[in-house]
Design an enzyme around this catalytic site. Structure first.
Site, short mmCIF file in Angstrom:
data_model
loop_
_atom_site.label_atom_id
_atom_site.label_comp_id
_atom_site.label_asym_id
_atom_site.label_seq_id
_atom_site.Cartn_x
_atom_site.Cartn_y
_atom_site.Cartn_z
N GLY A 1 -7.87 2.85 11.39
CA GLY A 1 -8.46 1.51 10.87
C GLY A 1 -8.33 1.23 9.53
O GLY A 1 -8.84 0.14 8.82
N THR A 2 -7.82 2.15 8.70
CA THR A 2 -7.89 1.78 7.23
C THR A 2 -6.96 0.52 6.94
O THR A 2 -7.81 -0.12 5.78
CB THR A 2 -6.96 3.12 6.49
OG1 THR A 2 -7.20 4.18 7.25
CG2 THR A 2 -6.99 3.02 5.12
N GLY A 3 -6.15 0.40 7.38
CA GLY A 3 -5.50 -1.08 7.17
C GLY A 3 -6.18 -2.27 7.54
O GLY A 3 -6.23 -3.08 6.73
N CYS A 4 -6.72 -2.04 8.57
CA CYS A 4 -7.44 -3.34 8.94
C CYS A 4 -8.61 -3.46 8.12
O CYS A 4 -9.07 -4.59 7.79
CB CYS A 4 -8.31 -2.91 10.46
SG CYS A 4 -6.92 -2.56 11.70
N LYS B 1 0.96 -1.24 -0.10
CA LYS B 1 0.07 -0.07 0.04
C LYS B 1 0.93 1.21 0.06
O LYS B 1 1.81 1.51 0.94
CB LYS B 1 -1.10 -0.05 1.23
CG LYS B 1 -1.78 -1.41 1.14
CD LYS B 1 -2.47 -1.30 2.40
CE LYS B 1 -1.60 -1.62 3.64
NZ LYS B 1 -2.50 -1.90 5.02
N THR C 1 -8.04 8.44 9.60
CA THR C 1 -7.95 7.32 8.62
C THR C 1 -7.70 6.17 9.46
O THR C 1 -6.83 4.92 9.35
CB THR C 1 -6.57 7.44 7.87
OG1 THR C 1 -5.56 8.03 8.79
CG2 THR C 1 -6.92 8.38 6.53
O1 PXL Z 1 -4.34 -0.37 12.25
C1 PXL Z 1 -3.63 -1.62 13.09
C2 PXL Z 1 -4.36 -1.81 14.30
C3 PXL Z 1 -4.53 -3.33 14.17
N1 PXL Z 1 -5.31 -3.58 15.42
C4 PXL Z 1 -5.55 -3.04 16.47
C5 PXL Z 1 -5.32 -1.74 16.30
C6 PXL Z 1 -4.87 -1.09 15.15
C7 PXL Z 1 -4.59 0.37 15.05
O2 PXL Z 1 -4.91 1.06 15.81
O3 PXL Z 1 -5.74 -0.96 17.44
C8 PXL Z 1 -6.31 -3.63 17.36
#
Ligand code: PXL
Length: 265
Positions: free
Chosen positions: A208-211, A174, A206
């Protein structure tokens, strides 16, 4: 038809990332979500104030018990926190011959806090990449995984090739951390590069974007999409989520998983 995906990830008490983001994403994309929680985080949009990992045996038990009864068409892994959890999750999924595994190699939260112990990176590389269907590193994560300093599109391609050599079936690097008004994500799948280009959306909200992106790929695979189609759908979905993100709290606000249904801000 029942579509089911399992997320193996950490809980984000602020609701924007982690397990909470994954379940919202599965739901928004028409997939029933199950979960195995690897760690609790005490967190808001500004900081992660504490991390409480689950015992690895109990993580394995959550995965086994859930999948024994409700098989998942796809699995995603997020925050795994330490060496022992990575090994346990890798072993459990491998033993079960689970297919369609999306690995988001989560290392650092948006707030800058560590979500993976530094010494666990080689373990993630050797235990999880060989069983992964799609790996979704951002640029700093791709740099840590490969040792390549990434400044250009050519560097991204070189890193993608190296990640495939580590055993992943496909990889999306990404490009969001690169500067410029255009973003490029690079998919390498079966020796073919696909470039997903879009305009940068001017927002700091942003969280939570990656999750969300990796969960959306898992949702697509659970629905039977091909890898390139699942990535394309996830690219479109995350763009909609970010466009509808909002300032909630005092730091990086969350994306809106349900932008098609209701406004967040
Ligand atoms: O964005 C990565 C991530 C993954 N998992 C948890 C998170 C975060 C980012 O804050 O809190 C539990």
């Amino acid at each position: 038809m029942k579509y089911i995906a399992l997320t193996i990830a950490g809980s984000d008490s602020s609701g924007g990332a982690g397990i909470q983001a994954d379940l919202k994403t599965f739901s928004a994309l028409g997939v029933y979500g199950t979960s195995a929680i690897t760690a609790l985080t005490a967190q808001n949009t500004v900081t992660v104030s504490g991390v409480h990992p689950a015992p690895s045996k109990f993580i394995a038990l959550q995965i086994e018990t859930t999948l024994d009864d409700i098989p998942a068409g796809a699995v995603k892994t997020g925050m795994l926190y330490n060496t022992e959890i990575i090994k346990t999750v890798g072993d459990t999924l491998e033993k079960r011959n689970q297919n369609n595994i999306v690995v988001d190699p989560v290392m650092i939260a948006k707030s800058g806090d560590e979500l993976l112990n530094g010494e666990a990176v080689p373990v993630l590389r050797s235990f999880l990449l060989p069983i992964s269907t799609v790996v979704t590193p951002n640029l700093p994560e791709a740099e840590r995984l490969t040792g390549i300093t990434i400044k250009t599109l050519e560097d991204m391609k070189e890193a993608a090739l190296k990640i495939i050599k580590m055993g992943a079936l496909s990889v999306v690097i990404k490009g969001g951390h690169m500067s410029g008004s255009k973003l490029v994500d690079v998919l390498l799948h079966k020796d073919k590069f696909t470039f997903f280009k879009r305009d940068r959306i001017n927002t700091t909200h942003t969280h939570g974007t990656g999750c969300t992106f990796s969960a959306a790929i898992a949702a697509g695979l659970a629905k039977g999409l091909s890898i390139p189609d699942a990535v394309k759908e996830a690219e479109e979905y995350i763009e909609g989520c970010i466009r509808a993100s909002t300032s909630l709290g005092h730091g990086h606000g969350p994306v809106n998983h349900f932008f098609k249904h209701w406004p967040l801000g």
